[in-house]
Design a protein around this motif. Structure first.
Motif, PDB file in Angstrom:
ATOM      1  N   GLU A   1      15.465   2.603   2.964  1.00 55.61           N
ATOM      2  CA  GLU A   1      14.650   1.490   3.448  1.00 55.61           C
ATOM      3  C   GLU A   1      13.195   1.924   3.433  1.00 55.61           C
ATOM      4  N   LEU A   2      12.338   1.109   2.813  1.00 56.70           N
ATOM      5  CA  LEU A   2      10.937   1.434   2.634  1.00 56.70           C
ATOM      6  C   LEU A   2      10.098   0.355   3.315  1.00 56.70           C
ATOM      7  N   ARG A   3       9.063   0.762   4.033  1.00 61.44           N
ATOM      8  CA  ARG A   3       8.283  -0.186   4.818  1.00 61.44           C
ATOM      9  C   ARG A   3       6.784   0.082   4.666  1.00 61.44           C
ATOM     10  N   GLN A   4       6.033  -0.953   4.252  1.00 58.32           N
ATOM     11  CA  GLN A   4       4.588  -0.812   4.158  1.00 58.32           C
ATOM     12  C   GLN A   4       3.953  -1.083   5.509  1.00 58.32           C
ATOM     13  N   GLN A   5       3.084  -0.175   5.952  1.00 61.34           N
ATOM     14  CA  GLN A   5       2.414  -0.295   7.231  1.00 61.34           C
ATOM     15  C   GLN A   5       1.122  -1.106   7.089  1.00 61.34           C
ATOM     16  N   PRO A   6       0.601  -1.677   8.200  1.00 58.46           N
ATOM     17  CA  PRO A   6      -0.648  -2.448   8.138  1.00 58.46           C
ATOM     18  C   PRO A   6      -1.831  -1.649   7.605  1.00 58.46           C
ATOM     19  N   ASP A   7      -1.830  -0.315   7.803  1.00 57.88           N
ATOM     20  CA  ASP A   7      -2.959   0.495   7.334  1.00 57.88           C
ATOM     21  C   ASP A   7      -2.849   0.876   5.860  1.00 57.88           C
ATOM     22  N   GLY A   8      -1.805   0.359   5.171  1.00 59.37           N
ATOM     23  CA  GLY A   8      -1.642   0.638   3.751  1.00 59.37           C
ATOM     24  C   GLY A   8      -0.730   1.816   3.459  1.00 59.37           C
ATOM     25  N   ARG A   9      -0.480   2.652   4.461  1.00 60.13           N
ATOM     26  CA  ARG A   9       0.471   3.742   4.253  1.00 60.13           C
ATOM     27  C   ARG A   9       1.887   3.173   4.208  1.00 60.13           C
ATOM     28  N   VAL A  10       2.805   3.975   3.729  1.00 58.90           N
ATOM     29  CA  VAL A  10       4.190   3.527   3.570  1.00 58.90           C
ATOM     30  C   VAL A  10       5.109   4.488   4.311  1.00 58.90           C
ATOM     31  N   THR A  11       6.071   3.910   5.056  1.00 60.33           N
ATOM     32  CA  THR A  11       7.087   4.707   5.740  1.00 60.33           C
ATOM     33  C   THR A  11       8.407   4.548   5.003  1.00 60.33           C
ATOM     34  N   VAL A  12       9.039   5.663   4.723  1.00 62.35           N
ATOM     35  CA  VAL A  12      10.312   5.675   4.005  1.00 62.35           C
ATOM     36  C   VAL A  12      11.392   6.227   4.930  1.00 62.35           C
ATOM     37  N   ASP A  13      12.462   5.463   5.102  1.00 62.76           N
ATOM     38  CA  ASP A  13      13.649   5.963   5.779  1.00 62.76           C
ATOM     39  C   ASP A  13      14.432   6.778   4.762  1.00 62.76           C
ATOM     40  N   MET A  14      14.370   8.106   4.902  1.00 62.02           N
ATOM     41  CA  MET A  14      14.961   9.014   3.919  1.00 62.02           C
ATOM     42  C   MET A  14      16.443   9.292   4.186  1.00 62.02           C
TER      43      MET A  14
END
Length: 295
Positions: A108-121
Motif C-alpha cells: 500500500e502506497l500513500r502520497q502525503q500532503p508535503d509531497g513525500r510518499v509513505t510505503v507500507d512495506m
C-alpha cells in the motif's frame, strides 16, 4: 521500437519508469540492459514497469528489473515511492492511496500532503528458508534475542601469503528481497567496495544478497550505505533502509521510528516491532526528465 520513458529518483536511487497499462511492453533482457546503461541508454539503478493488475481490489502491477543485468527482482522501496508519483502525475489514478502487487508481495502506497510518499512495506521476514539463507552448521551470537550470524570471507590481504579467511557478523532478514546488515563504527569509512561484493555472492545466500553497512548515530538515527545485488553501491536503498532499521530494533539498538541518512537523502522508517506489524517507509520521489529512446 521507440519507447517513451520517465526518469525519476528517490533519495538518489534512480529509475526509468515505463507505462504498460494500455499495451504490454515486450522488452527482452538486452533492451532492459540498454535502458539501464548510463553510457549507451538512459541510465538507472532499476527499471519500473507499470501494468494493470488482474486482481480485484489491487490498482496496479509493479514490475522491477535491475538496470545493470536486466533481471527481474522482487522489491524496491525507493522505486515504490516513484511509482506513486508517476501514476498520479500521468493521470493513471487520482487516489492518494493505492495498492500494488509485485512479484511476491502486495504493498500500500500513500502520497502525503508535503509531497513525500509513505510505503507500507509489509512485515519483515525472519524465516531463514524464505530469505533465503543457509545456516547449516553455523552458531549465531544472540543479542536481545536476535541472531547475528558469522560469515567467513576470503581475506585478500592475507591471500598473497596464505589461504586465510576473516569473519564478519550479519543480521539476516528479508523485506521481500534478501538483506544482510553489518554494524560499522563509521559509515563513511566502511569497506563497502571490499566486503560488499564478497557478501553479495556468499554461498550461504543462494539468491545473492543486498548488503547494508549501518552506523548507529543515536536511537533514532542511523547512517547507511548499501551494496545492492547485481548493481553495486547505490546512493540509497529503500528495502535496505527498512532491513537495517528492523535489524537494529530487534537487536535493541534503535527505537520504533528512525531517520536513515543515506548518501542520496533522508528516509524515515517506522516499525512497531510485532510479528504482525508492517514496516512504513517515508521519503521523497521526484521526476527528473521524460523522453523517448530507440531500442
Amino acid at each position: 521500437m521507440r519507447v517513451r520513458f520517465t526518469k525519476m529518483q528517490g533519495a538518489g536511487n534512480d529509475f526509468v519508469v515505463l507505462d504498460a497499462t494500455s499495451a504490454p511492453l515486450p522488452l527482452d533482457t538486452a533492451q532492459l540492459r540498454r535502458l539501464g546503461d548510463r553510457r549507451f541508454g538512459v541510465g538507472a539503478d532499476q527499471i519500473l514497469v507499470v501494468e494493470p493488475s488482474p486482481r480485484q481490489g489491487v490498482d496496479f502491477r509493479y514490475r522491477i528489473f535491475n538496470g545493470a543485468s536486466g533481471a527481474e527482482v522482487e522489491n524496491c522501496g525507493n522505486g515504490a515511492r516513484c511509482f506513486v508519483r508517476y501514476v498520479r502525475s500521468h493521470g493513471l489514478t487520482d487516489r492518494d492511496t493505492i495498492r500494488v502487487e509485485t512479484m511476491n508481495n502486495l504493498m500500500e502506497l500513500r502520497q502525503q500532503p508535503d509531497g513525500r510518499v509513505t510505503v507500507d512495506m509489509n512485515r519483515p521476514i525472519f524465516d531463514l528458508a524464505r530469505v533465503p539463507f543457509d545456516a547449516t552448521g553455523l552458531q549465531p551470537r544472540e543479542q536481545n534475542g536476535f541472531a547475528l550470524w558469522p560469515l567467513d570471507l576470503p581475506d585478500d590481504r592475507r591471500a598473497r601469503r596464505s589461504s586465510g579467511t576473516r569473519q564478519v557478523e550479519v543480521a539476516v532478514l528479508s523485506m521481500g528481497n534478501p538483506h544482510a546488515v553489518l554494524r560499522v563504527d563509521n559509515v563513511n569509512e566502511a569497506p563497502v567496495g571490499e566486503l560488499g561484493p564478497l557478501i553479495e555472492v556468499h554461498p550461504r545466500f543462494p539468491r545473492k544478497v543486498n548488503v547494508g553497512f549501518m552506523q548507529v548515530q543515536s536511537r533514532s538515527r542511523i547512517g547507511l550505505r548499501v551494496f545492492e545485488r547485481d548493481a553495486g553501491e547505490t546512493l540509497a536503498c529503500g528495502t535496505g533502509s527498512c532491513a537495517a532499521v528492523v535489524a537494529g530494533i530487534r537487536l535493541g539498538w534503535l527505537d520504533a521510528k528512525v531517520d536513515v541518512e543515506t548518501r542520496g537523502g533522508l528516509l524515515t522508517i517506522e516499525w512497531a516491532g510485532g510479528a504482525e506489524d508492517s514496516v512504513l517507509m517515508t521519503g521523497p520521489a521526484e521526476t527528473v526528465f521524460e523522453g523517448e529512446i530507440e531500442l
